[in-house]
Scaffold this motif. Sequence first.
Motif, mmCIF file in Angstrom:
data_model
loop_
_atom_site.group_PDB
_atom_site.id
_atom_site.type_symbol
_atom_site.label_atom_id
_atom_site.label_comp_id
_atom_site.label_asym_id
_atom_site.label_seq_id
_atom_site.Cartn_x
_atom_site.Cartn_y
_atom_site.Cartn_z
ATOM 1 N N LEU A 8 0.829 -1.208 0.000
ATOM 2 C CA LEU A 8 0.000 0.000 0.000
ATOM 3 C C LEU A 8 0.867 1.263 0.000
ATOM 4 O O LEU A 8 0.595 2.215 -0.720
ATOM 5 C CB LEU A 8 -0.944 0.008 1.201
ATOM 6 C CG LEU A 8 -2.146 -0.931 1.092
ATOM 7 C CD1 LEU A 8 -2.930 -0.948 2.390
ATOM 8 C CD2 LEU A 8 -3.056 -0.503 -0.049
ATOM 9 N N GLN A 19 -5.522 5.636 7.994
ATOM 10 C CA GLN A 19 -6.076 5.108 6.741
ATOM 11 C C GLN A 19 -5.641 3.664 6.508
ATOM 12 O O GLN A 19 -6.448 2.810 6.134
ATOM 13 C CB GLN A 19 -5.633 5.980 5.557
ATOM 14 C CG GLN A 19 -6.337 7.340 5.522
ATOM 15 C CD GLN A 19 -5.774 8.255 4.444
ATOM 16 O OE1 GLN A 19 -4.564 8.307 4.234
ATOM 17 N NE2 GLN A 19 -6.649 8.968 3.758
ATOM 18 N N MET A 23 -8.042 0.347 6.210
ATOM 19 C CA MET A 23 -8.050 -0.466 4.996
ATOM 20 C C MET A 23 -7.658 -1.910 5.252
ATOM 21 O O MET A 23 -8.127 -2.813 4.590
ATOM 22 C CB MET A 23 -7.124 0.151 3.956
ATOM 23 C CG MET A 23 -7.735 1.361 3.299
ATOM 24 S SD MET A 23 -6.747 1.886 1.908
ATOM 25 C CE MET A 23 -5.776 3.144 2.665
ATOM 26 N N GLU A 151 -5.431 9.882 -17.753
ATOM 27 C CA GLU A 151 -6.733 10.012 -18.403
ATOM 28 C C GLU A 151 -7.818 10.330 -17.379
ATOM 29 O O GLU A 151 -7.796 9.822 -16.276
ATOM 30 C CB GLU A 151 -7.055 8.711 -19.133
ATOM 31 C CG GLU A 151 -6.320 8.630 -20.457
ATOM 32 C CD GLU A 151 -6.268 7.219 -21.006
ATOM 33 O OE1 GLU A 151 -7.278 6.514 -20.903
ATOM 34 O OE2 GLU A 151 -5.204 6.840 -21.523
ATOM 35 N N ARG A 155 -16.122 7.494 -16.851
ATOM 36 C CA ARG A 155 -17.273 6.637 -16.586
ATOM 37 C C ARG A 155 -18.530 7.482 -16.378
ATOM 38 O O ARG A 155 -18.508 8.464 -15.668
ATOM 39 C CB ARG A 155 -17.033 5.779 -15.345
ATOM 40 C CG ARG A 155 -15.977 4.722 -15.532
ATOM 41 C CD ARG A 155 -15.700 4.017 -14.235
ATOM 42 N NE ARG A 155 -15.166 4.929 -13.237
ATOM 43 C CZ ARG A 155 -15.155 4.689 -11.934
ATOM 44 N NH1 ARG A 155 -15.683 3.581 -11.470
ATOM 45 N NH2 ARG A 155 -14.628 5.550 -11.091
ATOM 46 N N GLY A 156 -19.620 7.050 -16.992
ATOM 47 C CA GLY A 156 -20.900 7.713 -16.770
ATOM 48 C C GLY A 156 -21.037 9.059 -17.453
ATOM 49 O O GLY A 156 -22.000 9.784 -17.233
ATOM 50 N N THR A 157 -20.058 9.435 -18.297
ATOM 51 C CA THR A 157 -20.139 10.762 -18.909
ATOM 52 C C THR A 157 -20.542 10.710 -20.378
ATOM 53 O O THR A 157 -20.671 11.730 -21.016
ATOM 54 C CB THR A 157 -18.794 11.506 -18.808
ATOM 55 O OG1 THR A 157 -17.815 10.746 -19.513
ATOM 56 C CG2 THR A 157 -18.372 11.684 -17.369
ATOM 57 N N PHE A 158 -20.696 9.515 -20.936
ATOM 58 C CA PHE A 158 -21.104 9.429 -22.340
ATOM 59 C C PHE A 158 -22.615 9.553 -22.439
ATOM 60 O O PHE A 158 -23.341 8.802 -21.824
ATOM 61 C CB PHE A 158 -20.643 8.109 -22.954
ATOM 62 C CG PHE A 158 -19.155 8.014 -23.051
ATOM 63 C CD1 PHE A 158 -18.457 8.752 -23.987
ATOM 64 C CD2 PHE A 158 -18.449 7.214 -22.179
ATOM 65 C CE1 PHE A 158 -17.079 8.667 -24.058
ATOM 66 C CE2 PHE A 158 -17.070 7.127 -22.248
ATOM 67 C CZ PHE A 158 -16.380 7.853 -23.188
ATOM 68 N N ASN A 159 -23.048 10.528 -23.201
ATOM 69 C CA ASN A 159 -24.502 10.708 -23.309
ATOM 70 C C ASN A 159 -25.020 10.251 -24.667
ATOM 71 O O ASN A 159 -24.264 10.128 -25.593
ATOM 72 C CB ASN A 159 -24.863 12.166 -23.093
ATOM 73 C CG ASN A 159 -24.756 12.530 -21.631
ATOM 74 O OD1 ASN A 159 -25.354 11.871 -20.791
ATOM 75 N ND2 ASN A 159 -23.957 13.528 -21.331
#
Lengths: 159, 388
Positions: A8, A19, A23, A151, A155-159
């Motif tokens: 980690l 943290q 974990m 990059e 995710r979830g941004t393509f319409n």
Amino acid sequence: MKNKILKLLEGDARLTDKQLAIMLGVDEAEIRKEIDSLEKSGTILGYKTIVDWEKTERESVTAMIEVKLTPQRDRGFDRVAEKIYNYPEVQAVYLMSGAYDLSVLIEGKTMKEVAYFVSQKLSTIDSVTSTATHFVLHKYKDKGILYDAPEADERGTFN
Amino acid sequence: MIDYSKVLSQTVVNTPKSGIRKFFDLMNTMSDVVGLTVGEPDFQTPWHIREAGIESLEKGRTYYTANAGLMELRSEINNYMSRRFGVSYEPEKEVIVTVGGSEAIDIAFRSVIEPGDEIIVPTPSFVCYAPLAKMSGAVPVILETKLEDNFKINPEALKAAITSKTKMLVLPYPNNPTGAIMTKGELEEIAAILRGTNILVLSDEIYAELTYTGTHCSIASLEGMKERTIIASGFSKAYAMTGWRLGYICAPAPLAEQMLKIHQYGIMSSPTTSQFAAVEALKNGDDDIKMMRDEYNRRRRYIYNGLKSIGIESFEPEGAFYIFPRISDFGLSGEEFCNKLLYDYKCAIVPGSAFGEAGNNFARISYAYSIKHITQALERIEAFVKSL
């Protein structure tokens, strides 16, 4: 547990004890104890920041130098390696199998500076029989990290 | 001019849009939002699996496969089911490769439903079951699972929901959005109710590999249950392959034979490139699954404790990659909470109502994000909760 902590921290050295404890599902005190012992034993050698200097104003060049040596009686390559790694501009020294003996990673401000190091400091060491200098033109990935802009999360941004 | 209100299927017109989608669209109109909304891995498909897909394209394997999928893939699916869950299926007759787990669910419903049949749908659960059930001509019977039961199916409640018209029980575990799982012992209680009836089980095991407190148990592995169980699963979650759109069905031959017809006429065959990649995934992907599961598990502990430390108690999830805190403790409905959090603190989580009325008092938080991203979101949630 030690290896889990190391894995980690190798990925992100800034994880706090708390943290890490959450974990890995253990006490914070246990994490501290383990890290202390890993530091003491020299298993953890340091915590550094990975910098892409190309993104700054600062001039910098990196070169990998293949060094061939004649080994010294009783001491093998250790003494020469020590002589080389004590120069602050030397980032890494590895003993290699194969066609050459030492791989020296050096960082300088300019090519001229690196050339000076090779001709004046490295080549003049008695047991060094030859060197071959390779300049790094671009870093794509180093220490597991990609150098070019990461990059975006698409995710979830393509319409 | 054509009157569309006269031509459209009323069943479809009356089907609401997905609540998750609605929230996504809203979120995408804003900038600088830190979201914990998506239901897909943040990992990319492991490189060796992507390479297998690329190689199949380079070799020009751009044709249809058998309707049921590549034989090699079906064999590997059988090997996988045997080694992981102790239940085996004949590759020739009992395995169908589908376009994602969603198609698997769709053809499972459509192959068995006569108009008016009832499908028992436990909620909160993934958005597709009730709409697909309705479109197949079935009547979805909602079985609300409760926080007190750790969102598992309560055997007594199940008994009460069964009627002479019950055709199928949907078993959505590990569960999206609650993170609940059902253990072997708990499944045994469900099996005891169903054995000796003509009721089928659709076991949606898409999150099977993301089980953190033990190993997933498939109800098909329990005595006498394989004959009535249809397993719907896929590659999306376990191997981070959502965009490849590849899932599969494992079911007794008499059921699979009928499902294959719907798949054959409606789809022909699943994407060939994806199938070649999936062969590689099943052959050499066990380590990838473990690596990703370990990482999700760390995040699961992190977000559970993180929410707790800012005063949000939640059911501790044991599977999938969501946590489902009860929001009504703050005097707001799930929807009010999520809207305020989004508009005032630019943090997006999904209202639990998107997963059925049983989720009205809750919100779904996905932890398929880096620790850094989760930390940032938790800071915003904390600031919001403190303002209440």
